[in-house]
Design a protein around this motif. Structure first.
Motif, mmCIF file in Angstrom:
data_model
loop_
_atom_site.group_PDB
_atom_site.id
_atom_site.type_symbol
_atom_site.label_atom_id
_atom_site.label_comp_id
_atom_site.label_asym_id
_atom_site.label_seq_id
_atom_site.Cartn_x
_atom_site.Cartn_y
_atom_site.Cartn_z
ATOM 1 N N ASN A 174 11.184 -4.577 -4.378
ATOM 2 C CA ASN A 174 10.917 -3.161 -4.208
ATOM 3 C C ASN A 174 11.762 -2.674 -3.030
ATOM 4 O O ASN A 174 12.163 -3.467 -2.167
ATOM 5 N N ASP A 176 12.528 0.488 0.016
ATOM 6 C CA ASP A 176 12.117 1.649 0.799
ATOM 7 C C ASP A 176 13.353 2.211 1.503
ATOM 8 O O ASP A 176 14.267 1.459 1.866
ATOM 9 N N ALA A 197 10.535 6.981 1.543
ATOM 10 C CA ALA A 197 10.035 6.812 0.182
ATOM 11 C C ALA A 197 10.035 5.342 -0.189
ATOM 12 O O ALA A 197 10.863 4.556 0.283
ATOM 13 N N SER A 198 9.074 4.988 -1.019
ATOM 14 C CA SER A 198 9.059 3.693 -1.688
ATOM 15 C C SER A 198 9.496 3.950 -3.114
ATOM 16 O O SER A 198 8.851 4.718 -3.843
ATOM 17 N N ALA A 199 10.592 3.319 -3.520
ATOM 18 C CA ALA A 199 11.207 3.635 -4.803
ATOM 19 C C ALA A 199 10.369 3.113 -5.963
ATOM 20 O O ALA A 199 9.686 2.095 -5.861
ATOM 21 N N SER A 200 10.421 3.834 -7.072
ATOM 22 C CA SER A 200 9.822 3.350 -8.306
ATOM 23 C C SER A 200 10.654 2.175 -8.822
ATOM 24 O O SER A 200 11.857 2.293 -9.020
ATOM 25 N N GLN A 243 6.791 5.996 -7.576
ATOM 26 C CA GLN A 243 7.524 6.542 -6.449
ATOM 27 C C GLN A 243 6.515 7.153 -5.473
ATOM 28 O O GLN A 243 5.628 7.906 -5.867
ATOM 29 N N ASN A 245 6.354 9.274 -1.832
ATOM 30 C CA ASN A 245 7.146 10.062 -0.891
ATOM 31 C C ASN A 245 6.315 10.422 0.340
ATOM 32 O O ASN A 245 5.155 10.844 0.219
#
Length: 392
Positions: A174, A176, A197-200, A243, A245
Motif C-alpha cells: 500500500n 501513502d 492520502a492512502s492510495a486505493s 482511498q 484523504n
C-alpha cells in the motif's frame, strides 16, 4: 491532540515521527526513535442485556527516522493497521426454527473473531525551498483474521452442532503520499497547510472456509468434528482498499502553543473482497486539538516545561446498521514530559502520555454501545548520530 497529524511536523524544535503525512519527514534534523504501548478498556451495553467489559494491552508502535540531508529524512517502522476481537453469544429459548411452544430447547448462536493487521513502512520526505515539503511511504500490510459462527443446542444431548470458520491470511503493498506548505511569520510563528492520502490499492488474501459439525461429551467438553461439510483451503483473492484523504491546518508559536484541525474522508463504499463490494458507506472524521507549554526555559519549575495537550474527535464510521450510523465522539488529553538531555546536549528525550475517552455506537434499534478509554505511553528520542569529530 485529538489525533491531528496532517499539518503537523516539528513542534517547538522537537522532532516527531508522523507517518500519516510523510512530507513531515523533511523537517527532521535529528535521528529520532519513537516506541509506545497501548491499552484499551471498554464496556459494552445493549437494551435488555447485561453489560460486558473487555481489556486489551499491546505494543503500539515502533518507528525510526534518520536525516539524509539538511532538508530530507528517511523513516521506517511498524504500526498497527487494524484489529479485530469480539465474542458474542445470542440465546434463543424456544422453537428452533419452528417457533413451536412445545419446543423448549435453548439455541445458542455464537460469534467470535480475533486477529489484526500490521503495517511495516518505509518512507522518505524532502523540502523544496523553505516552505514546501513532499513525501511518500511504501507499506506492507500483513496479518491474520479468524472468524467463527456456531449454532448449538446445549440442552439436547447428542445433537449435531454446526460451525462456520473463515480464516484470512492478508499481505500486500500500500502507498501513502503527502504535502505540507508552511507560511512563516518571522522565525517562531508558522501556519501549515497539509494534505495526505492512502492510495486505493489491491492486497492479497488467502482464504480458508470450513463448515463442520460437532457434538459435546456428557462432561460438556467439545468433541472432535464429526463431519466436515465444506473444506476449502488456499483460496486466493484480492482486497480492494479504499482511498483515504486527509486535509489539515495548524498554527504554531514555537515553544508556546500549537493548534490544529484535520478532516478525513474515507471512500469505504469502494471496499471489495474477492470482487464483492462489502456494502460500507464513506466515512468522515473531524479532529481538533492543540498543545500548550507554559515556559519551556523554566529553570525551577519542571511542570512549566511540560507540554499539555487537549483534543476532540468526531467520526462517522463506514458502518450503518439497522439504518443507524455508527458514530464515535471522544475527548483526548495528554502530557509531554521532557527528560534531562545528555552531557553534550546532543540527545533529548521525552515521555508522552495520552488518554482518549469516548463513546461508539448507540443502543437505538437493538444495537450495541461501547464506552471506552484508550491509553498510550510512548518514549521519544532525538539524537545526533554520525557526527564527525575533529581533534586539535
Amino acid at each position: 491532540m485529538g489525533g491531528i497529524a496532517t499539518a503537523i511536523n516539528r513542534i517547538s524544535g522537537y522532532n516527531n515521527i508522523n507517518p500519516l503525512n510523510p512530507a513531515s519527514y523533511g523537517l527532521i534534523n535529528y535521528t529520532t526513535i519513537d516506541a509506545g504501548i497501548y491499552a484499551n478498556l471498554s464496556s459494552f451495553s445493549q437494551t435488555g442485556q447485561a453489560s460486558s467489559n473487555n481489556d486489551n494491552f499491546r505494543l503500539s508502535h515502533i518507528a525510526f527516522a534518520i536525516p539524509v540531508s539538511r532538508h530530507s529524512a528517511l523513516s521506517f517502522g511498524l504500526l498497527p493497521y487494524s484489529e479485530m476481537g469480539y465474542n458474542n453469544v445470542q440465546t434463543i429459548s424456544r422453537g428452533f426454527g419452528s417457533k413451536s411452544p412445545a419446543d423448549t430447547n435453548a439455541v445458542n448462536y455464537l460469534f467470535n473473531g480475533t486477529g489484526g493487521l500490521s503495517k511495516a513502512y518505509l518512507g522518505y520526505g524532502f523540502g523544496i525551498g523553505k516552505h514546501l515539503y513532499l513525501g511518500a511511504n511504501a507499506s506492507y500490510i500483513f496479518g491474520n483474521l479468524q472468524q467463527f459462527s456456531s449454532t448449538e443446542i446445549p440442552l439436547l444431548f447428542g445433537t449435531l452442532n454446526s460451525r462456520v470458520e473463515q480464516d484470512n491470511a492478508v499481505g500486500g503493498l500500500n502507498y501513502d503520499y503527502g504535502v505540507q506548505y508552511s507560511f512563516d511569520f518571522g522565525d517562531t510563528k508558522h501556519l501549515v497547510l497539509g494534505y495526505s492520502a492512502s492510495a486505493s490499492s489491491k492486497i492479497n488474501t488467502t482464504n480458508t472456509y470450513i463448515v463442520s459439525q460437532y457434538t459435546y461429551s456428557s462432561a460438556g467438553v467439545e468433541n472432535l468434528a464429526a463431519d466436515t461439510l465444506i473444506n476449502q483451503q488456499g483460496i486466493k483473492n484480492k482486497i480492494q482498499l479504499p482511498q483515504i484523504n486527509h486535509f489539515g491546518i495548524s498554527y504554531q508559536y514555537d515553544t508556546h502553543f500549537l493548534i490544529g484541525a484535520d478532516y478525513t474522508m474515507g471512500h469505504w463504499s469502494s471496499l471489495s473482497i474477492a470482487g464483492v463490494n462489502q456494502g460500507f458507506q464513506d466515512s468522515k472524521t473531524i479532529n481538533i486539538g492543540g498543545q500548550f507549554t507554559p515556559d519551556v526555559n523554566s529553570l525551577h519549575n519542571y511542570f512549566a516545561r511540560a507540554d499539555y495537550r487537549l483534543g476532540f474527535i468526531y467520526d462517522q464510521s463506514y458502518l450503518n446498521l439497522n439504518n443507524v450510523n455508527i458514530n464515535t465522539t471522544a475527548v483526548t488529553f495528554g502530557f509531554g514530559l521532557p527528560l534531562a538531555p545528555n552531557a553534550g546536549n546532543t540527545a533529548f528525550y521525552k515521555i508522552n502520555f495520552s488518554a482518549e475517552i469516548g463513546q461508539r455506537g448507540t443502543v437505538q434499534n437493538g444495537l450495541v454501545k461501547q464506552n471506552y478509554v484508550n491509553l498510550h505511553l510512548s518514549f521519544t528520542l532525538n539524537d545526533k548520530w554520525f557526527l564527525r569529530y575533529k581533534f586539535e
